[in-house]
Scaffold this motif. Structure first.
Motif, PDB file in Angstrom:
ATOM      1  N   LYS A 197      19.888  40.069 -68.548  1.00 19.55           N
ATOM      2  CA  LYS A 197      20.415  41.147 -67.696  1.00 19.55           C
ATOM      3  C   LYS A 197      19.444  42.330 -67.713  1.00 19.55           C
ATOM      4  CE  LYS A 197      25.157  40.046 -69.019  1.00 19.55           C
ATOM      5  NZ  LYS A 197      26.281  40.459 -69.874  1.00 19.55           N
ATOM      6  N   VAL A 198      18.821  42.549 -66.588  1.00 15.98           N
ATOM      7  CA  VAL A 198      17.917  43.705 -66.454  1.00 15.98           C
ATOM      8  C   VAL A 198      18.325  44.456 -65.204  1.00 15.98           C
ATOM      9  CG1 VAL A 198      15.519  44.455 -66.280  1.00 15.98           C
ATOM     10  CG2 VAL A 198      16.059  42.300 -67.409  1.00 15.98           C
ATOM     11  N   MET A 199      18.543  45.747 -65.313  1.00 16.42           N
ATOM     12  CA  MET A 199      18.915  46.505 -64.110  1.00 16.42           C
ATOM     13  C   MET A 199      18.182  47.848 -64.128  1.00 16.42           C
ATOM     14  SD  MET A 199      20.961  46.013 -61.438  1.00 16.42           S
ATOM     15  CE  MET A 199      22.543  45.233 -61.734  1.00 16.42           C
ATOM     16  N   PHE A 200      17.178  47.952 -63.285  1.00 15.67           N
ATOM     17  CA  PHE A 200      16.475  49.226 -63.138  1.00 15.67           C
ATOM     18  C   PHE A 200      17.059  49.964 -61.929  1.00 15.67           C
ATOM     19  CE2 PHE A 200      13.044  46.470 -64.894  1.00 15.67           C
ATOM     20  CZ  PHE A 200      12.807  47.168 -66.066  1.00 15.67           C
ATOM     21  N   GLU A 201      16.999  51.266 -61.994  1.00 12.73           N
ATOM     22  CA  GLU A 201      17.358  52.060 -60.812  1.00 12.73           C
ATOM     23  C   GLU A 201      16.083  52.672 -60.257  1.00 12.73           C
ATOM     24  OE1 GLU A 201      20.528  54.836 -61.364  1.00 12.73           O
ATOM     25  OE2 GLU A 201      21.880  53.298 -62.171  1.00 12.73           O
ATOM     26  N   ILE A 202      15.851  52.453 -58.979  1.00 11.84           N
ATOM     27  CA  ILE A 202      14.621  52.936 -58.348  1.00 11.84           C
ATOM     28  C   ILE A 202      14.925  54.203 -57.563  1.00 11.84           C
ATOM     29  CG2 ILE A 202      12.844  52.390 -56.640  1.00 11.84           C
ATOM     30  CD1 ILE A 202      13.292  49.440 -57.289  1.00 11.84           C
ATOM     31  N   GLN A 203      14.168  55.225 -57.806  1.00 13.17           N
ATOM     32  CA  GLN A 203      14.334  56.483 -57.063  1.00 13.17           C
ATOM     33  C   GLN A 203      13.202  56.618 -56.049  1.00 13.17           C
ATOM     34  OE1 GLN A 203      17.004  58.307 -57.544  1.00 13.17           O
ATOM     35  NE2 GLN A 203      17.700  57.098 -59.286  1.00 13.17           N
ATOM     36  N   LEU A 204      13.561  56.550 -54.792  1.00 12.07           N
ATOM     37  CA  LEU A 204      12.556  56.779 -53.747  1.00 12.07           C
ATOM     38  C   LEU A 204      12.888  58.083 -53.027  1.00 12.07           C
ATOM     39  CD1 LEU A 204      12.262  53.160 -52.308  1.00 12.07           C
ATOM     40  CD2 LEU A 204      10.715  54.303 -53.883  1.00 12.07           C
ATOM     41  N   ASP A 205      11.968  58.552 -52.229  1.00 16.78           N
ATOM     42  CA  ASP A 205      12.151  59.824 -51.530  1.00 16.78           C
ATOM     43  C   ASP A 205      13.269  59.693 -50.482  1.00 16.78           C
ATOM     44  OD1 ASP A 205      11.976  62.158 -50.163  1.00 16.78           O
ATOM     45  OD2 ASP A 205       9.853  61.977 -49.637  1.00 16.78           O
ATOM     46  N   ALA A 206      14.412  60.358 -50.766  1.00 21.31           N
ATOM     47  CA  ALA A 206      15.576  60.237 -49.880  1.00 21.31           C
ATOM     48  C   ALA A 206      15.266  60.704 -48.457  1.00 21.31           C
ATOM     49  CB  ALA A 206      16.746  61.034 -50.450  1.00 21.31           C
ATOM     50  N   ALA A 207      14.295  61.602 -48.352  1.00 17.57           N
ATOM     51  CA  ALA A 207      13.935  62.104 -47.019  1.00 17.57           C
ATOM     52  C   ALA A 207      13.347  60.993 -46.148  1.00 17.57           C
ATOM     53  CB  ALA A 207      12.934  63.246 -47.151  1.00 17.57           C
ATOM     54  N   LYS A 208      12.878  59.932 -46.797  1.00 24.53           N
ATOM     55  CA  LYS A 208      12.266  58.826 -46.051  1.00 24.53           C
ATOM     56  C   LYS A 208      13.299  57.776 -45.638  1.00 24.53           C
ATOM     57  CE  LYS A 208       7.915  60.203 -46.772  1.00 24.53           C
ATOM     58  NZ  LYS A 208       7.170  59.758 -47.939  1.00 24.53           N
TER      59      LYS A 208
END
Lengths: 162, 259
Positions: free
Chosen positions: B233-244
């Motif tokens: 079980k691996v779960m990363f959360e990816i943060q990208l530029d919400a403006a995009k």
């Protein structure tokens, strides 16, 4: 059409067959030989990385022209974003006399692209529309406006218009 | 003289580099060799999923592992110099978030949304894909092999993970290599940035299908592992530029899924 993309023979034949016309098309858009060479190399790289299926040699030629024009237009947009230039500014003159090519290169890019495909490649309005993925009516309008500008600028009777 | 003949005559006089054809042929041959090398390493994965629900938990810890290749070095290893340069120059995100589970340490090294790399203007980087570098090693330092491989799939907050995921939206492929007992993946997925207005998850698990036996969509829209799932079980959360983010495009992609 059997495309043997992985062979030296295919690569050499594709480059020998299409380089001149693609360089001319890219130059008509970019107005720079160095940039045109970059655009055409990028087109050939796309040809072997995407490996599209072609029905015949005309299909291959049209695909290469479309990709070349699109890459060239993207390069132009990027260049203009980084270093805005005024459209319609003459950039190519040999002896201060406005030759036909000089004048074509002063046209807005949408017009000169259509002019090039019509007069250099000999495509019909319908075929240009198919290559550029725009309506035939738009091609017709651009062609008519481009011709009107050229006729106005060129000496009356200098050329026979087709 | 007819205008077409005059135009041809004049444009044909424009002089290009006399070595253009020779240089282009050489460039194409090099590119083809590189492509062949990558294809041989590729393990493409395409799957179809089903439906259901339940919950899960996992531990995330963040610590640095200095011996890992950088994401730029990984991209370079796979022959993608342009992507490597993007990681090295900071145009792509270097993350280095680590999760330990089931005796393995997973590190999300970096992510490069293709759109952010549009300036590269190269066939090697597709602006409609998102590139992700992940490293995997045994926690006890024992030997890792390709049999230890896991599947990584992006999920999107609020969407059933077995219905809407990065595999269904344009497929996914991975290049893999083991270097110094670390298994590196260079994944490419569909354009994740259009979903940047919500949490994007990158889940790693055993097997291929992200079915409801493995994942759940919680009432708050978050995504987790199913309680009964006992595998990796691996779960990363990816943060990208919400403006995009581009919700319209995201909806269109979902509507066209599977067509």
């Amino acid at each position: 059409m059997n495309n043997s993309y992985g062979t030296d023979e295919y690569i050499e034949k594709a480059v020998a067959t299409h380089s001149k016309r693609l360089l001319s098309a890219a130059y008509a858009v970019l107005k720079s030989t160095a940039s045109a060479e970059d655009a055409v190399q990028e087109t050939f790289i796309k040809l072997i990385t995407k490996q599209p299926h072609f029905n015949d040699s005309e299909h291959e030629k049209a695909w290469l022209l479309r990709v070349t024009v699109n890459i060239s237009l993207n390069m132009l947009k990027k260049a203009e974003r980084n270093n805005p230039v005024t459209e319609n500014e003459p950039v190519y003159t040999e002896d201060n006399s406005f030759q036909l090519l000089d004048l074509v290169l002063t046209l807005p890019v949408q017009y000169r692209t259509v002019i090039h495909l019509y007069y250099y490649e000999g495509y019909s309005i319908k075929e240009i529309a198919s290559i550029l993925k725009i309506p035939s009516a738009t091609v017709g309008t651009r062609l008519a406006r481009a011709r009107a500008i050229l006729k106005k600028e060129l000496e009356e009777g200098a050329y026979e218009w087709l | 003289m007819a205008v077409n003949e005059k135009y041809k005559e004049q444009i044909n006089k424009v002089e290009f580099n006399s070595n253009f054809e020779k240089k282009t042929v050489a460039l194409m041959k090099t590119q083809l060799e590189r492509k062949g090398r990558i294809i041989n390493m590729k393990k493409p994965v395409k799957i179809v999923a089903v439906a259901a629900a339940i919950t899960s938990l996992l531990a995330i810890s963040v610590f640095a592992i200095s011996v890992l290749l950088t994401p730029g070095e990984v991209a370079k290893y796979f022959g993608n110099d342009e992507l490597a340069q993007a990681f090295e120059s900071g145009e792509a995100q270097v993350i280095n978030q680590t999760v330990e589970d089931s005796g393995y340490i997973f590190t999300l090294e970096g992510i490069a949304p293709g759109k952010a790399l549009e300036y590269i203007d190269s066939a090697a980087v597709d602006v409609n894909r998102t590139y992700v570098v992940v490293a995997m090693q045994k926690a006890d330092g024992s030997e890792i092999t390709y049999d230890d491989s896991v599947t990584f799939i992006p999920f999107f907050e609020g969407y059933d993970p077995w219905k809407v995921n990065g595999l269904h939206l344009g497929g996914a492929s991975a290049h893999k290599t083991i270097q110094n007992n670390v298994l590196y993946y260079l994944w490419d997925f569909t354009d994740l940035e259009v979903f940047a207005d919500r949490t994007i998850y990158l889940a790693g698990f055993g097997g291929i299908a992200p079915g409801p036996d493995k994942f759940v969509l919680n009432a708050d829209g978050s995504i987790g592992f199913a309680e009964e799932y006992k595998g990796i079980k691996v779960m990363f959360e990816i943060q990208l530029d919400a403006a995009k983010a581009n919700p319209e495009k995201a909806n269109e992609m979902i509507e066209n899924m599977g067509r």
